[in-house]
Design a protein around this motif. Sequence first.
Motif, PDB file in Angstrom:
ATOM      1  N   LYS A  65       6.071 -18.044 -11.429  1.00  0.00           N
ATOM      2  CA  LYS A  65       4.898 -18.713 -10.864  1.00  0.00           C
ATOM      3  C   LYS A  65       3.679 -17.798 -11.030  1.00  0.00           C
ATOM      4  O   LYS A  65       3.628 -16.706 -10.471  1.00  0.00           O
ATOM      5  N   PHE A  66       2.714 -18.251 -11.823  1.00  0.00           N
ATOM      6  CA  PHE A  66       1.445 -17.547 -12.000  1.00  0.00           C
ATOM      7  C   PHE A  66       0.366 -18.261 -11.186  1.00  0.00           C
ATOM      8  O   PHE A  66       0.584 -19.366 -10.673  1.00  0.00           O
ATOM      9  N   HIS A  67      -0.800 -17.657 -11.107  1.00  0.00           N
ATOM     10  CA  HIS A  67      -1.892 -18.312 -10.392  1.00  0.00           C
ATOM     11  C   HIS A  67      -2.372 -19.555 -11.140  1.00  0.00           C
ATOM     12  O   HIS A  67      -2.983 -20.452 -10.546  1.00  0.00           O
ATOM     13  N   PHE A  68      -2.061 -19.639 -12.446  1.00  0.00           N
ATOM     14  CA  PHE A  68      -2.510 -20.782 -13.251  1.00  0.00           C
ATOM     15  C   PHE A  68      -1.401 -21.803 -13.476  1.00  0.00           C
ATOM     16  O   PHE A  68      -1.574 -22.768 -14.214  1.00  0.00           O
ATOM     17  N   THR A  70       3.229 -22.787 -13.044  1.00  0.00           N
ATOM     18  CA  THR A  70       4.618 -22.330 -13.076  1.00  0.00           C
ATOM     19  C   THR A  70       5.226 -22.644 -14.440  1.00  0.00           C
ATOM     20  O   THR A  70       5.078 -23.759 -14.959  1.00  0.00           O
ATOM     21  N   GLY A 103       2.859 -12.086 -11.831  1.00  0.00           N
ATOM     22  CA  GLY A 103       3.361 -13.396 -11.432  1.00  0.00           C
ATOM     23  C   GLY A 103       4.659 -13.189 -10.666  1.00  0.00           C
ATOM     24  O   GLY A 103       5.182 -12.073 -10.605  1.00  0.00           O
ATOM     25  N   TYR A 104       5.176 -14.242 -10.077  1.00  0.00           N
ATOM     26  CA  TYR A 104       6.393 -14.124  -9.282  1.00  0.00           C
ATOM     27  C   TYR A 104       7.575 -14.689 -10.059  1.00  0.00           C
ATOM     28  O   TYR A 104       7.728 -15.904 -10.180  1.00  0.00           O
TER      29      TYR A 104
END
Length: 230
Positions: A65-68, A70, A103-104
């Motif tokens: 999961k990125f800020h922009f 998944t 990212g996660y």
Amino acid sequence: MKYLKEKSSVKQIRFALAFLSLLVWSSANAVTFDFRNTNISDYSYANQGVVTVGDLTVTVEARTKFHFGTYNSSLRKYDGGLGVVNVQESGYGDSHTIDNFGGYDYLILQFKDSSGGAVNVSISDIENGYVGNFNGYFGGDADLSYGTSFDNMTTVGWANRHYGRFTDNAASDTWYIAAAVDNPDHLYDGFKLKTLTANAVVPIPAAAWLFGSALVGMAGLGYRRRKLDA
């Protein structure tokens, strides 16, 4: 004789209540999955890994999961366990972890029985073959998040390569494991998933509940009749 009848009725009620108490859940023995034995067909993005122990199988997929948004990631198997290579990383080296750098990274684990049906499990322990943080250095510390969805994760800390603080007794056929999504110590966490211990949890059918309720009712009715006859 009256005393013996009352004593027998009390025993029946106690038995029925004990039976009902057993109907909350039926739990199988703990099963430990060793992810170093994961069967991974390839290292493409959106690939899967599978581990089977007895009648229980877990299928694993990787996401980031990125800020922009998944994205599907590549699930990798190393000597220390499972790692993740996301779309912003490259290579086949042994350095890729499940981390929260940029990212996660997270894993989606789905549990099924031998017939392919979903099985609810609770988690009792997680062990990692490697843990570390890398804000300019590596160390034996990493925080892990877990939950039944990405949005309801709980974060636990590392201790002796085990995350053994699973006290909420939640049960689900799908679990998410990630590098700490709330990052409590503000260090970038990374780990490789080595083993996971789960307990299969099966709800008792409604028919069994009806049977148990009937036992209590019959025992109570018999006791009241004896009291009236006294």
